[in-house]
Motif scaffolding. Structure first.
Motif, PDB file in Angstrom:
ATOM      1  N   ASP A   5       0.833  -1.207   0.000  1.00  0.00           N
ATOM      2  CA  ASP A   5       0.000   0.000   0.000  1.00  0.00           C
ATOM      3  C   ASP A   5       0.868   1.258   0.000  1.00  0.00           C
ATOM      4  O   ASP A   5       0.566   2.230  -0.699  1.00  0.00           O
ATOM      5  CB  ASP A   5      -0.925   0.020   1.219  1.00  0.00           C
ATOM      6  CG  ASP A   5      -1.959  -1.095   1.199  1.00  0.00           C
ATOM      7  OD1 ASP A   5      -2.179  -1.686   0.119  1.00  0.00           O
ATOM      8  OD2 ASP A   5      -2.549  -1.371   2.267  1.00  0.00           O
ATOM      9  N   GLU A   9       0.960   4.080  -2.931  1.00  0.00           N
ATOM     10  CA  GLU A   9       0.708   5.489  -2.616  1.00  0.00           C
ATOM     11  C   GLU A   9       1.876   6.382  -3.029  1.00  0.00           C
ATOM     12  O   GLU A   9       1.680   7.519  -3.431  1.00  0.00           O
ATOM     13  CB  GLU A   9       0.407   5.666  -1.124  1.00  0.00           C
ATOM     14  CG  GLU A   9      -0.966   5.205  -0.721  1.00  0.00           C
ATOM     15  CD  GLU A   9      -2.088   5.978  -1.396  1.00  0.00           C
ATOM     16  OE1 GLU A   9      -1.996   7.225  -1.502  1.00  0.00           O
ATOM     17  OE2 GLU A   9      -3.050   5.347  -1.833  1.00  0.00           O
ATOM     18  N   THR A  12       1.548   6.938  -6.718  1.00  0.00           N
ATOM     19  CA  THR A  12       0.421   7.849  -6.949  1.00  0.00           C
ATOM     20  C   THR A  12       0.819   9.288  -6.629  1.00  0.00           C
ATOM     21  O   THR A  12       0.512  10.214  -7.388  1.00  0.00           O
ATOM     22  CB  THR A  12      -0.788   7.431  -6.086  1.00  0.00           C
ATOM     23  OG1 THR A  12      -1.114   6.073  -6.388  1.00  0.00           O
ATOM     24  CG2 THR A  12      -1.982   8.322  -6.352  1.00  0.00           C
ATOM     25  N   ARG A  21       4.027  14.885   0.064  1.00  0.00           N
ATOM     26  CA  ARG A  21       3.532  13.523   0.315  1.00  0.00           C
ATOM     27  C   ARG A  21       4.543  12.485  -0.175  1.00  0.00           C
ATOM     28  O   ARG A  21       4.812  11.497   0.502  1.00  0.00           O
ATOM     29  CB  ARG A  21       2.181  13.332  -0.366  1.00  0.00           C
ATOM     30  CG  ARG A  21       1.557  11.979  -0.108  1.00  0.00           C
ATOM     31  CD  ARG A  21       0.117  11.945  -0.601  1.00  0.00           C
ATOM     32  NE  ARG A  21      -0.466  10.638  -0.481  1.00  0.00           N
ATOM     33  CZ  ARG A  21      -0.939  10.125   0.650  1.00  0.00           C
ATOM     34  NH1 ARG A  21      -0.904  10.843   1.745  1.00  0.00           N
ATOM     35  NH2 ARG A  21      -1.449   8.912   0.681  1.00  0.00           N
ATOM     36  N   GLU A  90      -2.142   7.685   8.186  1.00  0.00           N
ATOM     37  CA  GLU A  90      -3.032   7.059   7.196  1.00  0.00           C
ATOM     38  C   GLU A  90      -2.861   5.541   7.165  1.00  0.00           C
ATOM     39  O   GLU A  90      -3.797   4.811   6.849  1.00  0.00           O
ATOM     40  CB  GLU A  90      -2.709   7.579   5.786  1.00  0.00           C
ATOM     41  CG  GLU A  90      -3.181   8.958   5.493  1.00  0.00           C
ATOM     42  CD  GLU A  90      -2.768   9.385   4.091  1.00  0.00           C
ATOM     43  OE1 GLU A  90      -2.738   8.516   3.183  1.00  0.00           O
ATOM     44  OE2 GLU A  90      -2.478  10.571   3.905  1.00  0.00           O
TER      45      GLU A  90
END
Length: 149
Positions: A5, A9, A12, A21, A90
């Motif tokens: 994950d 991310e 992305t 980020r 998150e």
């Protein structure tokens, strides 16, 4: 898996050109790789549990840094730490609140027959085994002490 994950991310965020980020996600990946190197040659346990442990430590460090920066008047650094903390959180599982934690402590006390401070290690060990990924063990320790005194 959590590791996958985080990689997804990261890709992305890079495609979206979200520099903050992307930097935070790369930092997480670097810490996970550091832990992989530390554990090399040792028996590998649950990968997600290891990743969660790394994330919890990172979150704790960020919270401490935020507090120090705010006390020192360094709001720009505190904001950067808050951004990183938001990304880290998150990927962490939902944390148990105070009431849920105290209920779990009481249940473990009953099951183990714990009565006093001499049983604190046994209660803490069982609490960490059952709910370690969902707890701030520092805060839980205070509640266990309170419960056993």
């Amino acid at each position: 898996m959590l590791r996958d994950d985080i990689k997804t991310e990261t890709v992305t965020a890079m495609k979206a050109k979200d520099k903050e980020r992307t930097a935070a996600l790369r930092l997480i990946s670097a810490k996970i790789k550091d832990r992989d190197i530390e554990l090399r040659g040792k028996e590998a346990g649950d990968d997600d549990a290891m990743v969660i442990d790394v994330l919890q430590k990172m979150a704790k460090q960020r919270r401490e840094s935020i507090q120090m920066y705010e006390e020192g008047g360094r709001t720009e650094l505190a904001e950067q730490e808050k951004t990183e903390l938001a990304v880290i959180e998150e990927f962490l599982p939902q944390q148990m609140d105070e009431a849920e934690t105290k209920a779990a402590i009481e249940q473990i006390k009953t099951e183990t027959g714990a009565e006093g401070m001499k049983d604190m290690g046994r209660v803490m060990g069982e609490l960490k085994a059952r709910h370690g990924t969902q707890l701030d063990m520092g805060r839980a320790s205070g509640w266990v002490k309170e419960s056993l005194s």
